[in-house]
Design a protein around this motif. Sequence first.
Motif, PDB file in Angstrom:
ATOM      1  N   LEU A  72       0.826  -1.210   0.000  1.00 43.88           N
ATOM      2  CA  LEU A  72       0.000   0.000   0.000  1.00 43.88           C
ATOM      3  C   LEU A  72       0.864   1.265   0.000  1.00 43.88           C
ATOM      4  N   PHE A  73       2.049   1.187   0.592  1.00 42.21           N
ATOM      5  CA  PHE A  73       2.980   2.312   0.492  1.00 42.21           C
ATOM      6  C   PHE A  73       3.359   2.549  -0.970  1.00 42.21           C
ATOM      7  N   VAL A  74       3.540   1.471  -1.713  1.00 46.21           N
ATOM      8  CA  VAL A  74       3.905   1.583  -3.125  1.00 46.21           C
ATOM      9  C   VAL A  74       2.759   2.202  -3.917  1.00 46.21           C
ATOM     10  N   VAL A  75       1.537   1.800  -3.625  1.00 46.63           N
ATOM     11  CA  VAL A  75       0.368   2.389  -4.296  1.00 46.63           C
ATOM     12  C   VAL A  75       0.314   3.893  -4.022  1.00 46.63           C
ATOM     13  N   GLY A  76       0.550   4.276  -2.770  1.00 46.93           N
ATOM     14  CA  GLY A  76       0.565   5.698  -2.442  1.00 46.93           C
ATOM     15  C   GLY A  76       1.647   6.447  -3.196  1.00 46.93           C
ATOM     16  N   LEU A  93       1.024  -4.038 -11.948  1.00 52.95           N
ATOM     17  CA  LEU A  93       0.456  -3.254 -13.050  1.00 52.95           C
ATOM     18  C   LEU A  93       0.958  -1.811 -13.023  1.00 52.95           C
ATOM     19  N   LEU A  94       1.104  -1.247 -11.825  1.00 53.91           N
ATOM     20  CA  LEU A  94       1.651   0.117 -11.719  1.00 53.91           C
ATOM     21  C   LEU A  94       3.060   0.174 -12.293  1.00 53.91           C
ATOM     22  N   GLY A  95       3.841  -0.870 -12.052  1.00 53.61           N
ATOM     23  CA  GLY A  95       5.171  -0.923 -12.638  1.00 53.61           C
ATOM     24  C   GLY A  95       5.127  -1.135 -14.141  1.00 53.61           C
ATOM     25  N   LEU A  96       4.227  -2.001 -14.596  1.00 53.46           N
ATOM     26  CA  LEU A  96       4.112  -2.289 -16.017  1.00 53.46           C
ATOM     27  C   LEU A  96       3.746  -1.052 -16.820  1.00 53.46           C
ATOM     28  N   PHE A  97       2.866  -0.212 -16.276  1.00 56.95           N
ATOM     29  CA  PHE A  97       2.419   0.979 -16.990  1.00 56.95           C
ATOM     30  C   PHE A  97       3.233   2.232 -16.634  1.00 56.95           C
ATOM     31  N   ILE A 127      -1.041  -7.580  -7.356  1.00 56.10           N
ATOM     32  CA  ILE A 127      -1.400  -7.446  -8.775  1.00 56.10           C
ATOM     33  C   ILE A 127      -1.386  -5.971  -9.180  1.00 56.10           C
ATOM     34  N   GLY A 128      -1.970  -5.130  -8.316  1.00 51.27           N
ATOM     35  CA  GLY A 128      -2.015  -3.704  -8.612  1.00 51.27           C
ATOM     36  C   GLY A 128      -0.628  -3.091  -8.710  1.00 51.27           C
TER      37      GLY A 128
END
Length: 606
Positions: free
Chosen positions: A63-67, A445-449, A441-442
């Motif tokens: 969740l830190f990475v998502v932020g 995907l954040l890394g992929l895009f 998964i999220g």
Amino acid sequence: MNFELAIVLCLLAATIFMFATGRPRMDAVALTMMAILPLTGTITIADSLAGFSDPNIILIALLFVVGEALVRTGVAQKMGDGLIRYAGPGETRLLVLLMLLVAFIGAFMSSTGVVAIFIPIVLRIAGNTGIAAGRLMMPLSIAALISGMMTLVATAPNLVVNSQLVRDGHEGFSFFAFTPFGIPILVLAIGYMLLARRWLAPKSVAEPAARPRLSDWISDYSLAGREFRIALRKDSQWAGKRLDMLDLRATSGINIIAVERHRGMSRRLIRPVASTQLQANDVLFLDVLNGDREMEALCQHYGLNRLPISGNYFSDNAQDIGMVELMVPPSSRLIDKTVAESRFRSEYDLSIIGIKQGSTASQGPVHSQRLKLGDTLLAVGPWKAIRNIRHDRNLLVLTMPAELDEVIEKPTRAPFAIAILALIVALMVSGVVANVQAALIGCLLLGLFGCVDMNSAYRSIHWQSLILIVGMLPFSLALQNTGGVDLAANGLLSLIGEASPRIGLAAIFVTTAILGLFISNTATAVLMAPVALAVAAEMGASPYPFAMTVALAASAAFMTPVSSPVNTLVVGPGNYSFFDFVRMGVPLALIALFTSIAIVPAVFPF
């Protein structure tokens, strides 16, 4: 009380004391206890390290990475800028919108991260509106704490309590199980802050020396009269030509800083290099030393249209164009070379637009000046190049501008970040996969895009928080093994007597809140979650209202600056004292207590 329990309690008391005094730092204390507890014989070393394999620890890290992705793509900043735009000058409307926005964002990312993002935004709002920062920082921290009552993943204590439920063989909370309690508490907190904000009297405080802004350098180097924007007409002699063919810097003293290329409604800034081929309708941003007269002659001769420009074009385009102030050190190979001879632009991807010898800015042509030891250079170009130049031995970076902190690294990736965040929430709500798998998964995907890279992902994880949680989990197990949890539960039950379960919830809430006065709310949740479930079992009641009460009480950490990192972050910018938190936080904690006791049994019956 047996001897082993006495040892564990002494270690727990020592831990709380060290947390309260701040020496040593909390993660160091947690690691120390992880090493000591197995020596007592109450747990094994495998038990002490088991937290590292807990799925909720991995989930918090993800969740830190998502932020971080929301920050790098500008999603969080755009929401903050929207707040400035829609709130207007009124303090009441600003406070309400600020708390609503922070609570909404904090429901899906770390509340600590939200506060870190919003502190500079709030300071900028305070400077623009004349409102004292101390009247806005406390509402900011309170809203961030309450955001932890909105969703399962909003704050670490929620995940800790949920993990304890699962370990005890119960089904965990759903993603939005917390929302029915967070929304009414948020509404009441906003109303409370509108009434109690008069206690947050403005205080005079010496502001620290601020880094210069681009507008300061524009003034210092007399750049305002040298900025021009021109558009190439279809019949322009420059259309179809490469920049190295035109050689404008040598022939006309012109630096092309950026090329604006429009396609329909879209606009992008192109970094000018020797091979860049100009096209009709391109807009060039120029730095021209010879001023208006030279510019008028160029426009007439080469088929160019002069466009209006503000005196702060650099500042207006600070997301695309940056500046940096450099010094020539003794070992530099640039000494005694002109800017043109040094091929500065080709090597560093930056243009020199100002030179100071001593404290005086040079007024002559920059490209023909010989560089000397100690010269101060003002360079302009992409932020990426500015960051890279910090590692060059031939130049010493003197000053980075304040705008560097506001630059969005991946603005074009914002739609992907929003879509992936929505996907993560949808997967968690639907229960198709486990929460940690949905976050994983999220993040992939954040890394992929391109919303986040591996280096920034690792940097974004707040390792101190993770170590703190992992280090406190062995205490929970040690207390269970030695009968400490049962002892605490029996103590609460004897205190409650034959009272109703609602009184039991109140006792759990108050105990959690009092413990949170001295240690972080995450550590409090680790210790109180098993006690709450034990109390529920002794009373023959459902574990869910008791577990939820611990989570809500842990997030209601309003009363001291050490109860949560969220509070600690705003102490300096808000110029608060310890008593400010007590005065504002105690009544709000009581509001949260009575609201929780009223609503929790209605949603989760005993």
